[in-house]
Design a protein around this motif. Sequence first.
Motif, PDB file in Angstrom:
ATOM      1  N   PHE A 112     -40.069 -30.389  21.174  1.00 39.05           N
ATOM      2  CA  PHE A 112     -41.652 -29.034  21.577  1.00 39.05           C
ATOM      3  C   PHE A 112     -42.694 -29.004  21.014  1.00 39.05           C
ATOM      4  O   PHE A 112     -43.390 -27.989  21.101  1.00 39.05           O
ATOM      5  N   SER A 113     -42.890 -30.261  21.122  1.00 41.19           N
ATOM      6  CA  SER A 113     -44.187 -30.446  20.526  1.00 41.19           C
ATOM      7  C   SER A 113     -45.368 -30.799  21.437  1.00 41.19           C
ATOM      8  O   SER A 113     -44.629 -31.236  22.596  1.00 41.19           O
ATOM      9  N   SER A 114     -46.316 -30.346  21.324  1.00 44.57           N
ATOM     10  CA  SER A 114     -46.792 -31.097  23.114  1.00 44.57           C
ATOM     11  C   SER A 114     -48.143 -31.132  22.886  1.00 44.57           C
ATOM     12  O   SER A 114     -49.626 -31.685  22.984  1.00 44.57           O
TER      13      SER A 114
ATOM     14  N   ILE B  78     -47.262 -26.286  20.370  1.00 45.16           N
ATOM     15  CA  ILE B  78     -45.550 -26.034  20.677  1.00 45.16           C
ATOM     16  C   ILE B  78     -45.996 -25.979  22.143  1.00 45.16           C
ATOM     17  O   ILE B  78     -47.131 -25.263  22.998  1.00 45.16           O
ATOM     18  N   ASN B  79     -45.234 -26.830  23.125  1.00 40.96           N
ATOM     19  CA  ASN B  79     -44.641 -26.633  24.618  1.00 40.96           C
ATOM     20  C   ASN B  79     -44.666 -25.352  25.047  1.00 40.96           C
ATOM     21  O   ASN B  79     -43.610 -25.331  25.140  1.00 40.96           O
ATOM     22  N   LEU B  82     -41.309 -24.974  27.685  1.00 41.24           N
ATOM     23  CA  LEU B  82     -40.415 -25.295  27.675  1.00 41.24           C
ATOM     24  C   LEU B  82     -39.660 -23.580  26.816  1.00 41.24           C
ATOM     25  O   LEU B  82     -37.949 -23.232  27.159  1.00 41.24           O
ATOM     26  N   LYS B  85     -39.869 -21.084  30.935  1.00 43.80           N
ATOM     27  CA  LYS B  85     -39.410 -21.522  32.315  1.00 43.80           C
ATOM     28  C   LYS B  85     -37.450 -20.242  32.646  1.00 43.80           C
ATOM     29  O   LYS B  85     -37.211 -20.115  30.971  1.00 43.80           O
ATOM     30  N   VAL B  90     -34.323 -21.858  24.327  1.00 47.14           N
ATOM     31  CA  VAL B  90     -34.795 -22.095  23.586  1.00 47.14           C
ATOM     32  C   VAL B  90     -35.216 -20.888  23.180  1.00 47.14           C
ATOM     33  O   VAL B  90     -36.247 -20.429  24.075  1.00 47.14           O
ATOM     34  N   GLN B 159     -29.889 -25.956  22.571  1.00 47.48           N
ATOM     35  CA  GLN B 159     -30.997 -27.406  23.853  1.00 47.48           C
ATOM     36  C   GLN B 159     -29.250 -28.037  23.155  1.00 47.48           C
ATOM     37  O   GLN B 159     -28.826 -28.522  21.985  1.00 47.48           O
TER      38      GLN B 159
END
Lengths: 136, 167
Positions: A112-114, B78-79, B82, B85, B90, B159
Amino acid sequence: MKIFFSKKGSSDILAPVVIFIILNLLFFALLGYFVFRQSSSASLYEEMYAKKIALLVDNSRCNTEIVFDILKLKEVAEKNNRDMLSVFDFDESNGEISVKLSSRGGYSYRSFSSCGLELELVENNLVLKIGEGKDE
Amino acid sequence: MNKVGGEKILSIWWFFVLALVSAGVVGGVFLFYSFDLDVREVESGIMVNRVYDCIGSNGFLREDVFLDGFDIYEYCDINKELFYKNGSEVYLEVEVFDLGELVFSNYSRNNDLKKSYDISSEVEFKDPPKGFLGSEVFLYREDGEIKNMDVKVVFVSDQKGESLHFT
């Protein structure tokens, strides 16, 4: 074992006993080989290493380098005639880390890291170069 | 009893024992290695710590949290995609309380995941999502006064990873 003893000569007695023992040993050796093959199967290591790498990346700050021992993984890859350069893959768009140890398939897990990630092989280690991320 | 007959019966019995042993070992091995390595709970704990680590500094809550347009995903690297979407696996929730009053909150998209996680502690069902609920007290300096802020972070993960098959 009584069944193998007859009233015939001693040589007649010995042969079936030896065959019986050899067949038993062969059976248990095959069983042991099967268990060993399963425990070192590619799919198990693919899943294990993909998850380990993803968790390491999630647990690290940006601008970090981690040296990660992959000796066991290398052995499995060699057994499957897999070139180490094509074992690891990182998809930056969805954070997916893939480990492919055989030509049939592989396993992927998301981080989950960007921060971004670069993977580099150095001998028996995998160097995880975690990117810069936001400006500090 | 006929001796030859007895031998035959015993060898059939012996083959039956061998077949039983091998079936047990093969079944056991397949069952053992077919189980997933479930890291969802560990992953949730790691992500909760990641959030605490980035919004706090030496026990103080960073002032940036209360700035207009503060984006916790960008701030904590943090992306975000994800979490927003369709069918996200998560969920992240961050709440900051000042004397019980909610002063900052951020909830990601898949609230159903959080509900399933909450329910799973009361009702037993197959393969519920795993999560981690963190609650920490941070100090915060405002107008020369230092006060306590309760920060609650919840991360829920469903996940399971993906097996890739090449054709």
